[in-house]
Design an enzyme around this catalytic site. Sequence first.
Site, short mmCIF file in Angstrom:
data_model
loop_
_atom_site.label_atom_id
_atom_site.label_comp_id
_atom_site.label_asym_id
_atom_site.label_seq_id
_atom_site.Cartn_x
_atom_site.Cartn_y
_atom_site.Cartn_z
N GLU A 271 0.82 -1.21 0.00
CA GLU A 271 0.00 0.00 0.00
C GLU A 271 0.86 1.26 0.00
O GLU A 271 0.51 2.26 -0.62
CB GLU A 271 -0.94 0.00 1.21
CG GLU A 271 -2.09 -0.99 1.12
CD GLU A 271 -3.13 -0.59 0.08
OE1 GLU A 271 -3.09 0.56 -0.41
OE2 GLU A 271 -3.98 -1.43 -0.24
N GLY A 294 -18.77 -1.52 18.03
CA GLY A 294 -20.20 -1.65 18.29
C GLY A 294 -20.96 -2.15 17.07
O GLY A 294 -22.03 -2.76 17.21
N GLU A 322 -8.58 1.88 -9.46
CA GLU A 322 -9.43 1.97 -8.27
C GLU A 322 -9.94 3.39 -8.06
O GLU A 322 -10.44 3.73 -6.99
CB GLU A 322 -8.67 1.48 -7.03
CG GLU A 322 -8.28 0.01 -7.11
CD GLU A 322 -7.58 -0.48 -5.86
OE1 GLU A 322 -7.50 0.30 -4.87
OE2 GLU A 322 -7.12 -1.64 -5.85
#
Length: 377
Positions: A271, A294, A322
């Site tokens: 990356e 959560g 992309e």
Amino acid sequence: MFFYGTLCHAPLRAAILGRDLPVRPAALADHAVRVAKGEEFPMLVAAPGGSAQGVLAEGLTESDRARLAFYEGGFAFVTREVVVEAGGPVPAAVFWPEEGLWRDGGPWDFAAWLHRWGDTVTEAAGDFMALYGHADPAAVLARYPQMLVRGGARVRARQAKPTLQRRTAMPGDVQVAAFRQPYAHFFSVEEHDISWRRFNGEMTEPVTRATFISADAVVVLPYDPIRDRVLVVEQFRMGPFARGDAQPWLLEPVAGRIDGGETPESCALRETEEEAGLTLRGLVAGPSCYASPGAKTEYLYTFVGLADLPDGTGGIGGLAIETEDIRGHVMPFEQLIALIDSGEVDLAPLIVLAYWLDRQRPRLRAEAAAEALRAAE
């Protein structure tokens, strides 16, 4: 049936069939096992004088055959009748690639596949087979790269973590009454009817909880310890835009999802090259953490990437395929802290990693200075 590739892996067979299946060694004469070009799975090809090694499975039920056909059909494999050698000639069915779809990519190395992909593919097979009877195999294959990403995340999630302060989870502490997947594309959403053990020992009443399924990811802050500089990237982000943020361009660390079969470290190096055009000299692992537990599965592996950041480093990067449009900014470390203090940097992973780096800077700078001195001698 004669299995010659990934289905020689017993845990994968069990994930597909839902049961263990006894096998014995077998071979198919005048054939070879080769890897499909550009893929990570094998296929059979004709090879006069060769011998494809594998295993013979006997006693399959109609349900077994249907489940295997669903899984292999997703990869555009069909069955052929052959005769294998297994202590004598034995008629058997074998999965064969559809004509002209996959090309020969070279020798198949089962041991190498098992080391890199075995656990991940086995985990992904569970997601694949969860759609048995509910989806067309070809449609399932379109989501297979995301399944591999999640499979890798599950493998990493099983690694032991400290429980000195918190509860140590035991079998039966979490019970799932029902599962649904109302949305599945690049990301997915899952719903569980679930109950868990309270701190008083009782179980909660079943409740419905929705979870946003996203990949494990890496976060990398390139740092030059000699010049005491960092590199951050700037790009447009949908989250702030959808929230209504007047400023949807964010300052961030390098980041990206961990692909199936990839380690966090190899992802961090890849990356950084893609987004910032940098080849790192090394990685220093920072704290790993959930981003928003959560409702999201995303788990972040953070790194400080040791780099050379002279004047002129930065510029425009990202992968065009992309639709990435990324601008790199090189700045003194103290300027990054000032941007955090002003609120211009408002991304949690970058804030966490910057503060963590602040604690490591004296050590990293001293080590870099000593290394430079040794190199000059």
